[in-house]
Design a protein around this motif. Structure first.
Motif, PDB file in Angstrom:
ATOM      1  N   GLY A  60      28.157  69.517  53.919  1.00 35.29           N
ATOM      2  CA  GLY A  60      27.106  69.830  54.867  1.00 35.29           C
ATOM      3  C   GLY A  60      27.392  71.027  55.745  1.00 35.29           C
ATOM      4  N   ASN A  61      28.555  71.686  55.547  1.00 43.65           N
ATOM      5  CA  ASN A  61      28.843  72.915  56.286  1.00 43.65           C
ATOM      6  C   ASN A  61      27.911  74.024  55.829  1.00 43.65           C
ATOM      7  OD1 ASN A  61      31.133  71.645  57.529  1.00 43.65           O
ATOM      8  ND2 ASN A  61      32.292  72.024  55.654  1.00 43.65           N
ATOM      9  N   ILE A  62      27.660  74.980  56.712  1.00 44.73           N
ATOM     10  CA  ILE A  62      26.745  76.077  56.406  1.00 44.73           C
ATOM     11  C   ILE A  62      27.542  77.312  55.995  1.00 44.73           C
ATOM     12  CG2 ILE A  62      24.965  77.618  57.317  1.00 44.73           C
ATOM     13  CD1 ILE A  62      24.220  75.378  59.295  1.00 44.73           C
ATOM     14  N   ILE A  63      27.227  77.845  54.823  1.00 50.24           N
ATOM     15  CA  ILE A  63      27.898  79.049  54.320  1.00 50.24           C
ATOM     16  C   ILE A  63      26.925  80.209  54.373  1.00 50.24           C
ATOM     17  CG2 ILE A  63      29.102  80.099  52.378  1.00 50.24           C
ATOM     18  CD1 ILE A  63      29.725  77.299  51.357  1.00 50.24           C
ATOM     19  N   VAL A  64      27.341  81.288  55.012  1.00 47.83           N
ATOM     20  CA  VAL A  64      26.510  82.486  55.127  1.00 47.83           C
ATOM     21  C   VAL A  64      27.197  83.629  54.391  1.00 47.83           C
ATOM     22  CG1 VAL A  64      25.360  84.086  56.696  1.00 47.83           C
ATOM     23  CG2 VAL A  64      25.712  81.699  57.392  1.00 47.83           C
ATOM     24  N   TRP A  65      26.481  84.214  53.423  1.00 49.75           N
ATOM     25  CA  TRP A  65      27.001  85.336  52.644  1.00 49.75           C
ATOM     26  C   TRP A  65      26.383  86.634  53.157  1.00 49.75           C
ATOM     27  CZ3 TRP A  65      30.721  84.381  49.075  1.00 49.75           C
ATOM     28  CH2 TRP A  65      30.855  83.065  48.615  1.00 49.75           C
ATOM     29  N   SER A  66      27.182  87.700  53.115  1.00 51.77           N
ATOM     30  CA  SER A  66      26.685  88.971  53.632  1.00 51.77           C
ATOM     31  C   SER A  66      27.455  90.142  53.040  1.00 51.77           C
ATOM     32  CB  SER A  66      26.822  89.008  55.162  1.00 51.77           C
ATOM     33  OG  SER A  66      28.190  89.125  55.527  1.00 51.77           O
ATOM     34  N   ASP A  67      27.018  91.337  53.402  1.00 51.58           N
ATOM     35  CA  ASP A  67      27.816  92.527  53.151  1.00 51.58           C
ATOM     36  C   ASP A  67      29.071  92.424  54.028  1.00 51.58           C
ATOM     37  OD1 ASP A  67      28.444  95.527  54.215  1.00 51.58           O
ATOM     38  OD2 ASP A  67      27.694  95.573  52.157  1.00 51.58           O
ATOM     39  N   PRO A  68      30.217  92.905  53.542  1.00 51.32           N
ATOM     40  CA  PRO A  68      31.450  92.794  54.328  1.00 51.32           C
ATOM     41  C   PRO A  68      31.341  93.312  55.761  1.00 51.32           C
ATOM     42  CG  PRO A  68      31.972  93.498  52.107  1.00 51.32           C
ATOM     43  CD  PRO A  68      30.477  93.482  52.199  1.00 51.32           C
ATOM     44  N   SER A  69      30.553  94.356  55.958  1.00 47.23           N
ATOM     45  CA  SER A  69      30.455  94.965  57.286  1.00 47.23           C
ATOM     46  C   SER A  69      29.756  94.070  58.313  1.00 47.23           C
ATOM     47  CB  SER A  69      29.706  96.305  57.194  1.00 47.23           C
ATOM     48  OG  SER A  69      28.377  96.095  56.710  1.00 47.23           O
ATOM     49  N   SER A  70      29.048  93.028  57.859  1.00 43.23           N
ATOM     50  CA  SER A  70      28.297  92.165  58.780  1.00 43.23           C
ATOM     51  C   SER A  70      29.024  90.865  59.122  1.00 43.23           C
ATOM     52  CB  SER A  70      26.929  91.814  58.169  1.00 43.23           C
ATOM     53  OG  SER A  70      26.172  92.980  57.900  1.00 43.23           O
ATOM     54  N   THR A  71      30.207  90.676  58.578  1.00 44.05           N
ATOM     55  CA  THR A  71      30.886  89.390  58.709  1.00 44.05           C
ATOM     56  C   THR A  71      31.156  88.999  60.161  1.00 44.05           C
ATOM     57  OG1 THR A  71      31.965  89.789  56.581  1.00 44.05           O
ATOM     58  CG2 THR A  71      32.864  88.039  57.933  1.00 44.05           C
ATOM     59  N   GLN A  72      31.776  89.874  60.923  1.00 42.27           N
ATOM     60  CA  GLN A  72      32.106  89.531  62.310  1.00 42.27           C
ATOM     61  C   GLN A  72      30.852  89.377  63.165  1.00 42.27           C
ATOM     62  OE1 GLN A  72      35.218  91.147  64.583  1.00 42.27           O
ATOM     63  NE2 GLN A  72      36.622  91.464  62.877  1.00 42.27           N
ATOM     64  N   GLN A  73      29.852  90.192  62.907  1.00 48.34           N
ATOM     65  CA  GLN A  73      28.605  90.106  63.665  1.00 48.34           C
ATOM     66  C   GLN A  73      27.943  88.749  63.457  1.00 48.34           C
ATOM     67  OE1 GLN A  73      26.032  93.593  63.422  1.00 48.34           O
ATOM     68  NE2 GLN A  73      24.224  92.276  63.387  1.00 48.34           N
ATOM     69  N   ILE A  74      27.955  88.267  62.222  1.00 55.15           N
ATOM     70  CA  ILE A  74      27.379  86.950  61.916  1.00 55.15           C
ATOM     71  C   ILE A  74      28.207  85.847  62.568  1.00 55.15           C
ATOM     72  CG2 ILE A  74      27.000  85.297  60.039  1.00 55.15           C
ATOM     73  CD1 ILE A  74      26.259  87.735  58.276  1.00 55.15           C
ATOM     74  N   SER A  75      29.525  85.961  62.461  1.00 53.08           N
ATOM     75  CA  SER A  75      30.407  84.944  63.040  1.00 53.08           C
ATOM     76  C   SER A  75      30.151  84.783  64.537  1.00 53.08           C
ATOM     77  CB  SER A  75      31.875  85.329  62.818  1.00 53.08           C
ATOM     78  OG  SER A  75      32.167  85.453  61.454  1.00 53.08           O
ATOM     79  N   LYS A  76      30.207  85.888  65.246  1.00 52.26           N
ATOM     80  CA  LYS A  76      30.067  85.846  66.703  1.00 52.26           C
ATOM     81  C   LYS A  76      28.626  85.534  67.117  1.00 52.26           C
ATOM     82  CE  LYS A  76      33.855  89.082  67.588  1.00 52.26           C
ATOM     83  NZ  LYS A  76      34.242  90.401  68.152  1.00 52.26           N
ATOM     84  N   GLY A  77      27.663  86.193  66.452  1.00 47.42           N
ATOM     85  CA  GLY A  77      26.260  86.035  66.842  1.00 47.42           C
ATOM     86  C   GLY A  77      25.726  84.632  66.625  1.00 47.42           C
ATOM     87  N   LEU A  78      25.833  84.132  65.403  1.00 57.74           N
ATOM     88  CA  LEU A  78      25.328  82.792  65.105  1.00 57.74           C
ATOM     89  C   LEU A  78      26.171  81.717  65.779  1.00 57.74           C
ATOM     90  CD1 LEU A  78      24.364  82.964  61.311  1.00 57.74           C
ATOM     91  CD2 LEU A  78      22.835  82.902  63.290  1.00 57.74           C
ATOM     92  N   GLY A  79      27.489  81.951  65.801  1.00 55.95           N
ATOM     93  CA  GLY A  79      28.362  80.966  66.428  1.00 55.95           C
ATOM     94  C   GLY A  79      28.020  80.754  67.886  1.00 55.95           C
ATOM     95  N   SER A  80      27.803  81.840  68.619  1.00 59.83           N
ATOM     96  CA  SER A  80      27.487  81.743  70.045  1.00 59.83           C
ATOM     97  C   SER A  80      26.074  81.214  70.285  1.00 59.83           C
ATOM     98  CB  SER A  80      27.634  83.121  70.702  1.00 59.83           C
ATOM     99  OG  SER A  80      28.955  83.587  70.596  1.00 59.83           O
ATOM    100  N   LYS A  81      25.114  81.695  69.510  1.00 60.05           N
ATOM    101  CA  LYS A  81      23.715  81.328  69.748  1.00 60.05           C
ATOM    102  C   LYS A  81      23.451  79.851  69.490  1.00 60.05           C
ATOM    103  CE  LYS A  81      18.981  82.735  69.006  1.00 60.05           C
ATOM    104  NZ  LYS A  81      18.080  83.851  68.597  1.00 60.05           N
ATOM    105  N   PHE A  82      24.059  79.319  68.440  1.00 62.67           N
ATOM    106  CA  PHE A  82      23.779  77.928  68.062  1.00 62.67           C
ATOM    107  C   PHE A  82      24.964  76.992  68.326  1.00 62.67           C
ATOM    108  CE2 PHE A  82      20.933  80.509  65.427  1.00 62.67           C
ATOM    109  CZ  PHE A  82      19.709  79.912  65.719  1.00 62.67           C
ATOM    110  N   ASN A  83      25.980  77.506  69.013  1.00 63.34           N
ATOM    111  CA  ASN A  83      27.162  76.702  69.338  1.00 63.34           C
ATOM    112  C   ASN A  83      27.766  76.069  68.080  1.00 63.34           C
ATOM    113  OD1 ASN A  83      29.096  75.621  71.111  1.00 63.34           O
ATOM    114  ND2 ASN A  83      27.933  73.719  71.378  1.00 63.34           N
ATOM    115  N   LEU A  84      27.968  76.899  67.063  1.00 64.82           N
ATOM    116  CA  LEU A  84      28.518  76.445  65.793  1.00 64.82           C
ATOM    117  C   LEU A  84      30.008  76.765  65.724  1.00 64.82           C
ATOM    118  CD1 LEU A  84      25.697  77.723  63.396  1.00 64.82           C
ATOM    119  CD2 LEU A  84      26.127  75.342  64.053  1.00 64.82           C
TER     120      LEU A  84
END
Length: 303
Positions: A212-236
């Motif tokens: 049930g974990n959520i996996i997000v795939w992206s271009d390598p350059s977007s990895t940290q942005q997704i980690s920090k952005g989604l993690g902070s916004k949704f408290n993940l």
């Protein structure tokens, strides 16, 4: 009787004495031989010392697994949010948990430094991408970070050669992708709930794993942005955030139960234990391996 006992023991070892033996003595010798044969013998792997050795091996494996788990997460949170425990509560939590689990201070400090691209002494680490082909036709890509590139390549060459493989280009069999894994949300958030925001942060695809974990795939350059952005916004909670070598589906190679498999596993174990290695990627697929064999392989490679 003492002399008779000696003749009974010595008799079977001498062809001349066995020929001259009386029926009575032969009968006794036969009984003696049956007694020796049916006497209980210690079986390999089942005596006290083997049991202790096996228990120690299991304990060492468990300890190594715990160190790897905590070190990987400490590196991750140091990389994402900085090395300061005061300013990085996620890192502080993992450091505290690692200490309780008995992870040595040197390992913890080394992991924090690696997250910053440095050794525990403060030297800048150089990234190394090592490529190899292992029989029958299995590709490996190894990510490492080191102060001594030449030493790492020479050591990895040794492990690969022992498996009858060779240093050889293999990156063309993989594609570089960013992957972020968020722990299953306690609030019930799912892929559909975060998809729109994830796309804005650079996500190309989203899915759930078996837990049930959520996996997000992206271009390598977007990895940290997704980690920090989604993690902070949704408290993940972030379980993984990395740029991986993902095997191209058409290039995957099966490996069957064989001597090749044993050598392959030994090679992976040596590489996995190497201090400067950060990840091992492979295009191997199961073939006719048993569940146990396949589990050993997947435990040693990053997927």
């Amino acid at each position: 009787m003492a002399s008779l006992a000696r003749s009974i023991i010595i008799g079977p070892l001498s062809r001349s004495s066995s020929k001259s033996a009386t029926p009575w003595s032969s009968s006794i010798c036969a009984q003696c031989r049956r007694t020796f044969i049916t006497s209980p013998a210690l079986q390999s792997g089942h005596n006290k010392w083997s049991k202790i050795r096996h228990q120690k091996a299991a304990h060492d494996a468990k300890t190594s697994s715990a160190r790897t788990y905590y070190a990987k997460n400490i590196i991750l949170y140091s990389k994402l949010y900085g090395p300061s425990l005061a300013d990085n509560p996620q890192l502080a939590n993992f450091v505290q948990a690692a200490k309780k689990a008995g992870v040595p201070k040197a390992v913890i400090e080394g992991a924090i430094a690696k997250g910053q691209g440095k050794s525990s002494e403060g030297a800048v680490l150089e990234p190394v991408v090592y490529e190899a082909i292992i029989p029958p036709n299995i590709a490996l890509v190894v990510d490492a970070a080191t102060e001594n590139t030449k030493r790492v390549i020479e050591d990895l060459n040794g492990y690969v050669k022992k498996a009858k493989g060779a240093k050889s280009p293999s990156k063309f069999l993989f594609e570089r992708r960013g992957r972020v894994v968020f722990e299953k949300s306690e609030s019930g958030l799912d892929v559909d709930d975060i998809m729109e925001d994830a796309i804005e942060f650079g996500a190309e695809d989203l899915e759930n794993d078996e837990e049930g974990n959520i996996i997000v795939w992206s271009d390598p350059s977007s990895t940290q942005q997704i980690s920090k952005g989604l993690g902070s916004k949704f408290n993940l909670k972030i379980l993984e955030s990395e740029i991986i070598w993902h095997p191209i589906e058409d290039t995957r190679a099966p490996l069957d139960s064989s001597e090749d498999l044993n050598r392959f596993i030994e090679c992976l174990e040596s590489i996995k234990d190497y201090p400067d290695v950060q990840a091992i990627w492979s295009n191997v697929t199961r073939g006719n391996m048993s569940d146990e064999e396949w589990a050993r392989v997947t435990d040693l490679i990053d997927e």
